[in-house]
Design a protein around this motif. Structure first.
Motif, PDB file in Angstrom:
ATOM      1  N   PHE A   1       0.808  -1.251   0.000  1.00 28.01           N
ATOM      2  CA  PHE A   1       0.034  -0.116   0.051  1.00 28.01           C
ATOM      3  C   PHE A   1       0.891   1.078   0.177  1.00 28.01           C
ATOM      4  O   PHE A   1       0.457   2.388  -0.663  1.00 28.01           O
ATOM      5  CB  PHE A   1      -0.967   0.073   1.184  1.00 28.01           C
ATOM      6  CG  PHE A   1      -2.325  -0.680   0.921  1.00 28.01           C
ATOM      7  CD1 PHE A   1      -3.467  -0.362   0.445  1.00 28.01           C
ATOM      8  CD2 PHE A   1      -2.099  -2.137   1.110  1.00 28.01           C
ATOM      9  CE1 PHE A   1      -4.486  -0.897   0.086  1.00 28.01           C
ATOM     10  CE2 PHE A   1      -3.457  -2.779   0.779  1.00 28.01           C
ATOM     11  CZ  PHE A   1      -4.357  -2.239   0.329  1.00 28.01           C
ATOM     12  N   ARG A   2       2.300   1.096   0.348  1.00 34.76           N
ATOM     13  CA  ARG A   2       3.019   2.357   0.713  1.00 34.76           C
ATOM     14  C   ARG A   2       3.411   2.724  -0.981  1.00 34.76           C
ATOM     15  O   ARG A   2       3.777   3.741  -1.055  1.00 34.76           O
ATOM     16  CB  ARG A   2       4.133   1.980   1.407  1.00 34.76           C
ATOM     17  CG  ARG A   2       4.325   2.931   2.516  1.00 34.76           C
ATOM     18  CD  ARG A   2       5.462   2.980   3.426  1.00 34.76           C
ATOM     19  NE  ARG A   2       6.305   1.779   3.108  1.00 34.76           N
ATOM     20  CZ  ARG A   2       6.926   1.441   4.167  1.00 34.76           C
ATOM     21  NH1 ARG A   2       6.461   1.653   5.456  1.00 34.76           N
ATOM     22  NH2 ARG A   2       7.751   0.044   4.245  1.00 34.76           N
ATOM     23  N   GLU A   3       3.166   1.862  -1.991  1.00 34.46           N
ATOM     24  CA  GLU A   3       3.383   2.272  -3.100  1.00 34.46           C
ATOM     25  C   GLU A   3       2.427   3.318  -3.628  1.00 34.46           C
ATOM     26  O   GLU A   3       2.519   3.790  -4.875  1.00 34.46           O
ATOM     27  CB  GLU A   3       3.258   1.262  -4.121  1.00 34.46           C
ATOM     28  CG  GLU A   3       4.395  -0.032  -3.752  1.00 34.46           C
ATOM     29  CD  GLU A   3       4.160  -1.294  -4.705  1.00 34.46           C
ATOM     30  OE1 GLU A   3       3.275  -1.603  -5.438  1.00 34.46           O
ATOM     31  OE2 GLU A   3       4.660  -2.400  -4.073  1.00 34.46           O
ATOM     32  N   LEU A   4       1.174   3.402  -3.009  1.00 36.37           N
ATOM     33  CA  LEU A   4      -0.058   4.378  -3.412  1.00 36.37           C
ATOM     34  C   LEU A   4       0.715   5.714  -2.858  1.00 36.37           C
ATOM     35  O   LEU A   4       0.815   5.876  -1.877  1.00 36.37           O
ATOM     36  CB  LEU A   4      -1.225   4.001  -2.973  1.00 36.37           C
ATOM     37  CG  LEU A   4      -1.709   2.462  -3.125  1.00 36.37           C
ATOM     38  CD1 LEU A   4      -3.012   2.162  -2.400  1.00 36.37           C
ATOM     39  CD2 LEU A   4      -1.623   2.202  -4.526  1.00 36.37           C
ATOM     40  N   LEU A   5       0.842   6.307  -3.675  1.00 39.22           N
ATOM     41  CA  LEU A   5       1.073   7.839  -3.254  1.00 39.22           C
ATOM     42  C   LEU A   5       0.129   8.779  -3.166  1.00 39.22           C
ATOM     43  O   LEU A   5       0.032  10.024  -3.657  1.00 39.22           O
ATOM     44  CB  LEU A   5       2.344   8.395  -4.389  1.00 39.22           C
ATOM     45  CG  LEU A   5       3.511   7.348  -4.599  1.00 39.22           C
ATOM     46  CD1 LEU A   5       4.399   7.876  -5.842  1.00 39.22           C
ATOM     47  CD2 LEU A   5       4.157   7.436  -3.307  1.00 39.22           C
ATOM     48  N   PHE A   6      -0.833   8.171  -2.820  1.00 31.72           N
ATOM     49  CA  PHE A   6      -2.210   9.302  -2.463  1.00 31.72           C
ATOM     50  C   PHE A   6      -2.853   8.690  -1.219  1.00 31.72           C
ATOM     51  O   PHE A   6      -2.757   7.627  -0.814  1.00 31.72           O
ATOM     52  CB  PHE A   6      -2.932   9.206  -3.741  1.00 31.72           C
ATOM     53  CG  PHE A   6      -3.442   7.690  -4.248  1.00 31.72           C
ATOM     54  CD1 PHE A   6      -4.492   6.945  -3.365  1.00 31.72           C
ATOM     55  CD2 PHE A   6      -2.739   7.045  -5.192  1.00 31.72           C
ATOM     56  CE1 PHE A   6      -4.715   5.651  -4.078  1.00 31.72           C
ATOM     57  CE2 PHE A   6      -3.017   5.825  -5.484  1.00 31.72           C
ATOM     58  CZ  PHE A   6      -4.221   5.125  -5.029  1.00 31.72           C
ATOM     59  N   PRO A   7      -3.541   9.693  -0.852  1.00 32.93           N
ATOM     60  CA  PRO A   7      -4.443   9.349   0.443  1.00 32.93           C
ATOM     61  C   PRO A   7      -5.683   8.218   0.133  1.00 32.93           C
ATOM     62  O   PRO A   7      -6.305   8.464  -0.873  1.00 32.93           O
ATOM     63  CB  PRO A   7      -4.988  10.510   0.899  1.00 32.93           C
ATOM     64  CG  PRO A   7      -4.905  11.553   0.051  1.00 32.93           C
ATOM     65  CD  PRO A   7      -3.756  10.974  -0.832  1.00 32.93           C
ATOM     66  N   LEU A   8      -5.901   7.350   0.925  1.00 32.61           N
ATOM     67  CA  LEU A   8      -6.836   6.248   0.764  1.00 32.61           C
ATOM     68  C   LEU A   8      -7.984   6.287   1.956  1.00 32.61           C
ATOM     69  O   LEU A   8      -7.337   6.474   3.109  1.00 32.61           O
ATOM     70  CB  LEU A   8      -6.302   5.121   0.815  1.00 32.61           C
ATOM     71  CG  LEU A   8      -7.034   3.770   0.394  1.00 32.61           C
ATOM     72  CD1 LEU A   8      -7.833   3.790  -0.694  1.00 32.61           C
ATOM     73  CD2 LEU A   8      -6.211   2.466   0.813  1.00 32.61           C
ATOM     74  N   VAL A   9      -9.137   6.551   1.583  1.00 34.01           N
ATOM     75  CA  VAL A   9     -10.063   6.656   2.527  1.00 34.01           C
ATOM     76  C   VAL A   9     -11.043   5.435   2.472  1.00 34.01           C
ATOM     77  O   VAL A   9     -11.865   5.312   1.361  1.00 34.01           O
ATOM     78  CB  VAL A   9     -11.092   7.876   2.653  1.00 34.01           C
ATOM     79  CG1 VAL A   9     -12.139   8.008   3.577  1.00 34.01           C
ATOM     80  CG2 VAL A   9     -10.140   9.068   2.455  1.00 34.01           C
ATOM     81  N   LEU A  10     -11.165   4.422   3.445  1.00 35.78           N
ATOM     82  CA  LEU A  10     -11.892   3.503   3.303  1.00 35.78           C
ATOM     83  C   LEU A  10     -13.485   3.520   4.056  1.00 35.78           C
ATOM     84  O   LEU A  10     -13.057   3.925   5.369  1.00 35.78           O
ATOM     85  CB  LEU A  10     -11.352   2.105   3.848  1.00 35.78           C
ATOM     86  CG  LEU A  10     -10.349   1.632   3.092  1.00 35.78           C
ATOM     87  CD1 LEU A  10      -9.769   0.216   3.741  1.00 35.78           C
ATOM     88  CD2 LEU A  10     -10.373   1.364   1.681  1.00 35.78           C
ATOM     89  N   VAL A  11     -14.379   3.736   3.523  1.00 37.46           N
ATOM     90  CA  VAL A  11     -15.676   4.196   4.254  1.00 37.46           C
ATOM     91  C   VAL A  11     -16.301   2.756   4.498  1.00 37.46           C
ATOM     92  O   VAL A  11     -16.681   1.938   3.673  1.00 37.46           O
ATOM     93  CB  VAL A  11     -16.637   4.774   3.202  1.00 37.46           C
ATOM     94  CG1 VAL A  11     -17.751   5.318   4.043  1.00 37.46           C
ATOM     95  CG2 VAL A  11     -15.925   6.248   2.738  1.00 37.46           C
ATOM     96  N   LEU A  12     -16.810   2.603   5.837  1.00 40.48           N
ATOM     97  CA  LEU A  12     -16.875   1.110   6.324  1.00 40.48           C
ATOM     98  C   LEU A  12     -17.967   1.455   7.462  1.00 40.48           C
ATOM     99  O   LEU A  12     -17.837   2.149   8.270  1.00 40.48           O
ATOM    100  CB  LEU A  12     -15.825   0.501   6.769  1.00 40.48           C
ATOM    101  CG  LEU A  12     -14.970  -0.198   5.701  1.00 40.48           C
ATOM    102  CD1 LEU A  12     -13.475  -0.794   6.729  1.00 40.48           C
ATOM    103  CD2 LEU A  12     -15.589  -1.157   4.798  1.00 40.48           C
ATOM    104  N   PRO A  13     -18.948   0.373   7.628  1.00 39.07           N
ATOM    105  CA  PRO A  13     -19.623   0.265   8.745  1.00 39.07           C
ATOM    106  C   PRO A  13     -19.053   0.005  10.117  1.00 39.07           C
ATOM    107  O   PRO A  13     -17.854  -0.598   9.895  1.00 39.07           O
ATOM    108  CB  PRO A  13     -20.810  -0.586   8.332  1.00 39.07           C
ATOM    109  CG  PRO A  13     -20.208  -1.290   7.553  1.00 39.07           C
ATOM    110  CD  PRO A  13     -19.243  -0.720   6.770  1.00 39.07           C
ATOM    111  N   ARG A  14     -19.359   0.100  11.136  1.00 38.71           N
ATOM    112  CA  ARG A  14     -18.906  -0.253  12.461  1.00 38.71           C
ATOM    113  C   ARG A  14     -18.400  -1.618  12.579  1.00 38.71           C
ATOM    114  O   ARG A  14     -17.208  -1.599  13.025  1.00 38.71           O
ATOM    115  CB  ARG A  14     -20.029   0.265  13.467  1.00 38.71           C
ATOM    116  CG  ARG A  14     -19.540  -0.081  15.088  1.00 38.71           C
ATOM    117  CD  ARG A  14     -18.583   0.921  15.718  1.00 38.71           C
ATOM    118  NE  ARG A  14     -18.098   0.129  16.923  1.00 38.71           N
ATOM    119  CZ  ARG A  14     -17.866   0.770  17.947  1.00 38.71           C
ATOM    120  NH1 ARG A  14     -17.994   2.126  18.118  1.00 38.71           N
ATOM    121  NH2 ARG A  14     -17.281   0.493  18.959  1.00 38.71           N
TER     122      ARG A  14
END
Lengths: 539, 444
Positions: free
Chosen positions: A122-135
């Motif tokens: 995942f560190r290869e991704l050079l952008f912010p990642l937002v995972l939207v998940l339920p509780r």
């Protein structure tokens, strides 16, 4: 590279959802990979939140993209990498729907295993990642993909509406104390007066009437709880306890503990409620009263759920279910299914919630008690609502309404109206939603059901705010707040949140003017103090 | 980005909790004194390698995020300057850490050793590699693939120095292990009966590698295996966990190759009921404890550790303009001396300010958020046990306490003696306070 943030606060752009401001800050600051989680239990709200964030980012000159997963995806990293065109450095990526790969009843699902294993990549991704998940999915991820979880830069919650929804759901839960729900306030008063007269009569008989007085104090306490007169109700519950102890009536003492627990629960003292229910449990166990044990596990589960001790709640409901199944009590089994359904729904595990409610409704023919059936319909309607399946939400809401109408259960009717209002609200049909909530409010007013009045008024306030009429909304949330404060109801945070929101939208001057109109100059300070003290991370 | 950072944006990006620091990074702070660990784990590890005539396999343990990778990178650099040929193996890129078995580890070691030797231009007897490859292909490949490999070996033999077939085969194996469940099962079924062959042939390769390394003037070979401590902790029933099976029940296999190795091991394993068995297999082990920020028993602040953590932040952000003094204290308090948690907290705090400095209020909100994070992952039945750990400042050797160390709800510290304490943010959770208040009645 090191440009300072623009001077203005991101709050100005996220007026509708100030709780998202911290996440926006993170996205504006991150230059490389940054991992953030947004907890949101209601899919429609998740979509709205993401849309709002993306719009705000765009205004700030930051690009973003949405990856919507419509089916389970084991290899999230691979899916992200295969985005076409490839993600640009600094572009934010929002992922919706990953919870489908995290079934709530499966331990270590492959998607989490892979997430944990592929963490380095995942560190290869050079952008912010937002995972939207339920509780539930977020909790499971924190336990079952701990290395991936350890890399988070932020966990954000969009939960205030969920709290409202959860409350709506828990209204569905029936209790021993619901027998007076359909009586109007004057009728309750008449009953109360009659019982108090009888009690006075019995008190003249001294010790020999103690057993009867236990029963009377209990009934009086029950009526008082339905009128939200907590201190008086508590006084009568304590008398039940004292008298029961005097005559060695342990089961009587259990009813007193139950009452005290109910009062504590209703006023938001969940730890205290749990302690009282533990005492009920011990007595039931000593007497080999298996149904009592199971019933109390249901109560313990409910307060655990309110305390957000979800695992404990689940354990308790499952214990109750097991006992009721062994005892062959279909109505109670259905109730346990409903409780498990409500819990799953609170955690955002909607498919699981639906399964529980459907299991409950399958027992319909064996139940007999149509109130239970109607309550299950409300549960199914609520699940459909948050899943955005409007037709189904309306179908179940109407079915519940029909049953309650046939039974003449006005409290139930008000609940069904609220349910139908919620369905319309989540669809964005604010006017229709207002109409349903208005109907619910009128019934609650006729009954003098103060908690329900507050609930409907609060929801009307929220709807008006969302419709873009914050000035009109202030009165409704104030009305709800006043009732909830007066009766020590725990949902005051919902009104304070929305008042805070209205304050930001209207501006300080206009907001204070409106407050002054409704509560006078002295009241303005009190309300402002309450809002300022309300813990809101976005402030 | 100049360091230490002076702007909010630079400060945010300088405090990245996902980055283990390279050996010469300006942000590195030697936390040995703060860890209360006389001499330091890295220094002890290195000394043993320098002094031992025989190859040693040393275990290296520490909490997730406590700085192990950073310290191991430093060990690598120091050993290299001592004249050793060091191969750094990132277990997580070669293995499926959710399901790891000793043969997977051994092959990962061979693969990484082969790659490192090629990169350094150190030649090992080609026939040895070809033999290994043909044997390996015979065992794990289908017939058609075997024929293909054999043909390629022959042609490669003719144009030696061409495509590194061995590396390709190893990469293919690594792919099977880290991805497909079915392919992994199949390969394991074929490889398991041949484990002694794997050990023998692998050892021949390792011995040849050591000789070749010595011929280049280097002292010897050292394999550093990082991230193997991340193997999943799964209850396999009958009182066995996945970690115990790998490191204890089948631990002898991990010792199959005779060369210096430093292998990371889950800290929770040191608290396994079978720790005596672990000690018998791996007598050399080192623990990298948390940075101590408070004294044992009194829990009074301990300035040595706290000052070092301040320095950790000071290398990244200008302290005077970056933090209110009280905010700094709150962040360090809430971190429990866990370096990655400190950075996570600082990142959390950035979300609550529009400009530097980080205020006390923002620090408190950040701490509250980390507290909430813990509320998600702690199993219900742990609260009472956590209250007992808080009283005793020690953990028992059982599965629950292992899990507490694994999920970082309990942290280990050291100063002359080892001791444990509940993570400070866990202490702030209402469930913990309730568990401390009174013994809860047992339910059915």
């Amino acid at each position: 590279m090191s440009q300072p943030l623009p001077a203005e606060s991101p709050k100005q752009e996220l007026e509708g959802t100030p709780e998202l401001v911290p996440l926006l800050r993170l996205l504006l600051l991150a230059e490389g990979f940054a991992l953030a989680f947004l907890e949101c239990n209601v899919p429609i709200e998740a979509e709205r939140n993401v849309a709002e964030l993306r719009q705000t980012l765009e205004v700030r000159g930051r690009r973003s993209r949405l990856l919507r997963l419509n089916e389970p995806e084991e290899d999230l990293f691979g899916r992200i990498r295969s985005q076409s065109p490839p993600m640009a450095t600094g572009e934010a990526l929002f992922v919706l729907g990953f919870e489908q790969s995290i079934p709530s009843q499966v331990e270590y699902p492959p998607a989490l295993t892979r997430l944990n294993r592929a963490r380095e990549r995942f560190r290869e991704l050079l952008f912010p990642l937002v995972l939207v998940l339920p509780r539930y999915a977020l909790d499971q991820l924190s336990r079952e993909a701990p290395d991936f979880w350890a890399w988070r830069s932020g966990v954000f919650e969009a939960r205030i509406k969920q709290a409202r929804l959860a409350r709506l759901l828990t209204d569905v839960a029936r209790s021993d104390f619901s027998v007076y729900d359909s009586l109007s306030e004057p009728r309750k008063g008449d009953h109360l007066e009659a019982l108090q007269g009888l009690l006075a009569e019995l008190e003249t008989q001294g010790k020999k009437s103690e057993r009867e007085r236990v029963a009377l104090h209990r009934r009086i306490a029950v009526i008082l709880t339905s009128m939200l007169r907590w201190p008086e109700a508590r006084g009568h519950a304590e008398k039940v306890l004292k008298l029961a102890k005097n005559i060695g009536d342990e089961k009587g003492a259990a009813t007193a503990y139950h009452l005290l627990g109910w009062i504590a629960q209703s006023t938001g003292s969940y730890e205290e409620a749990s302690d009282w229910y533990q005492k009920v449990l011990q007595i039931a166990e000593r007497h080999g009263d298996q149904a009592g044990v199971a019933f109390t596990f249901g109560l313990l589960g409910t307060v655990a759920q309110f305390r957000e001790a979800f695992e404990e709640a689940r354990e308790s409901f499952l214990k109750a279910l097991q006992i009721f199944e062994e005892l062959g009590r279909p109505a109670e089994v259905a109730q346990s299914y409903s409780q498990l359904g409500m819990l799953a729904m609170t955690l955002g595990a909607h498919m699981e919630a639906r399964e529980w409610f459907l299991k409950a409704i399958q027992l319909e023919d064996k139940l007999g008690d149509r109130t239970v059936i109607a309550s299950i319909c409300l549960g199914l309607g609520a699940v459909a609502t948050v899943q955005g399946i409007y037709e189904e939400a309306v179908k179940w809401g109407r079915k519940a309404l029909t049953i309650f109408e046939e039974l003449g259960n006005r409290t139930g009717m008000a609940q069904a109206f609220s349910q139908l209002g919620a369905a319309e609200e989540l669809r964005g049909s604010f006017d229709e939603a207002l109409e349903w909530h208005g109907k619910a409010l009128r019934i609650s007013e006729a009954l003098g059901d103060r908690a329900a009045i507050a609930s409907s008024a609060s929801q009307i306030g929220v709807l008006l705010t969302e419709r873009g009429s914050p000035g009109e909304a202030v009165l409704w949330n104030l009305r709800s707040l006043a009732v909830r404060l007066e009766h020590e109801l725990p949902e005051i945070g919902i009104d304070l949140h929305w008042l805070s929101h209205q304050r930001e939208t209207l501006g300080e001057k206009r907001f204070r003017e409106l407050l002054a109109e409704h509560v006078g100059e002295d009241g303005v300070k009190q309300v402002i103090d309450l809002i300022d003290k309300f813990p809101n991370d976005s402030k | 980005m100049g360091l230490p950072a002076t702007t909010l944006r630079d400060a945010f990006n300088a405090c990245d909790p996902t980055q283990a620091l390279p050996a010469d990074d300006d942000r590195y702070v030697d936390l040995t004194a703060g860890r209360g660990d006389e001499g330091g784990a890295v220094a002890r590890c290195r000394k043993r390698i320098l002094r031992s005539d025989q190859p040693l396999i040393q275990l290296f343990a520490g909490h997730r995020g406590c700085g192990k990778s950073t310290e191991l990178r430093r060990l690598q650099r120091e050993l290299e300057s001592d004249g050793y040929f060091v191969v750094y193996v990132e277990a997580e890129s070669d293995l499926d850490l959710e399901d790891t078995e000793p043969p997977d580890v051994l092959i990962a070691l061979i693969r990484n050793l082969d790659t490192a030797l090629r990169a350094a231009g150190v030649a090992v007897e080609p026939k040895l590699l070809d033999d290994f490859m043909l044997w390996f292909a015979e065992v794990v490949l289908e017939k058609t693939d075997r024929r293909e490999i054999a043909a390629e070996v022959r042609s490669e033999a003719e144009i030696r120095g061409g495509i590194p077939l061995f590396a390709q085969l190893m990469a293919r194996f690594s792919g099977w292990i880290t991805t497909g469940t079915e392919s992994k099962k199949l390969v394991r079924r074929r490889l398991d009966p041949q484990i002694s062959q794997l050990l023998d042939r692998g050892q021949l390769f390792v011995s040849a590698a050591r000789s070749a390394i010595r011929k280049t003037g280097k002292k010897d070979l050292v394999l550093i295996v990082d991230s193997l401590d991340r193997v999943a902790l799964k209850d396999l029933g009958n009182g066995r966990t996945s970690q115990e099976v790998l490191f204890i029940e089948r631990g002898e296999l991990l010792k199959g190759f005779h060369c210096h190795q430093v292998v990371t091991v889950p800290i929770s394993l040191l608290f396994s009921p079978k720790v005596a068995n672990l000690n018998a297999i791996f007598p050399d082990r080192h623990l990298l404890p948390m940075v101590k920020i408070a004294l044992r028993r009194t829990r009074e602040p301990w300035s040595v550790g706290r000052d070092l953590l301040v320095e950790v932040l000071g290398r990244r952000v200008v302290l005077e303009s970056g933090f209110e003094q009280k905010a700094l204290e709150e962040l360090i308090d809430a971190s429990g001396g866990h370096p990655r948690h400190l950075l996570t907290l600082v990142r959390y705090a950035f979300d609550f300010v529009d400009e530097l400095p980080i205020t006390l209020e923002a620090a408190r909100k950040a701490a509250r958020r980390l507290t909430n994070d813990y509320g998600r992952s702690i199993p219900q039945h742990h609260w009472k046990l956590l209250a007992q750990v808080y009283e005793r400042q020690a953990v028992l050797n059982d599965a629950d306490h292992q899990l507490m160390l694994f999920n970082l709800s309990v942290l280990e510290y050291q100063n002359e003696e080892r001791w444990c304490d509940v993570h400070p943010v866990v202490v702030r959770l209402p469930e913990f306070r309730e568990a401390r208040k009174k013994p809860r009645k047992r339910r059915q």
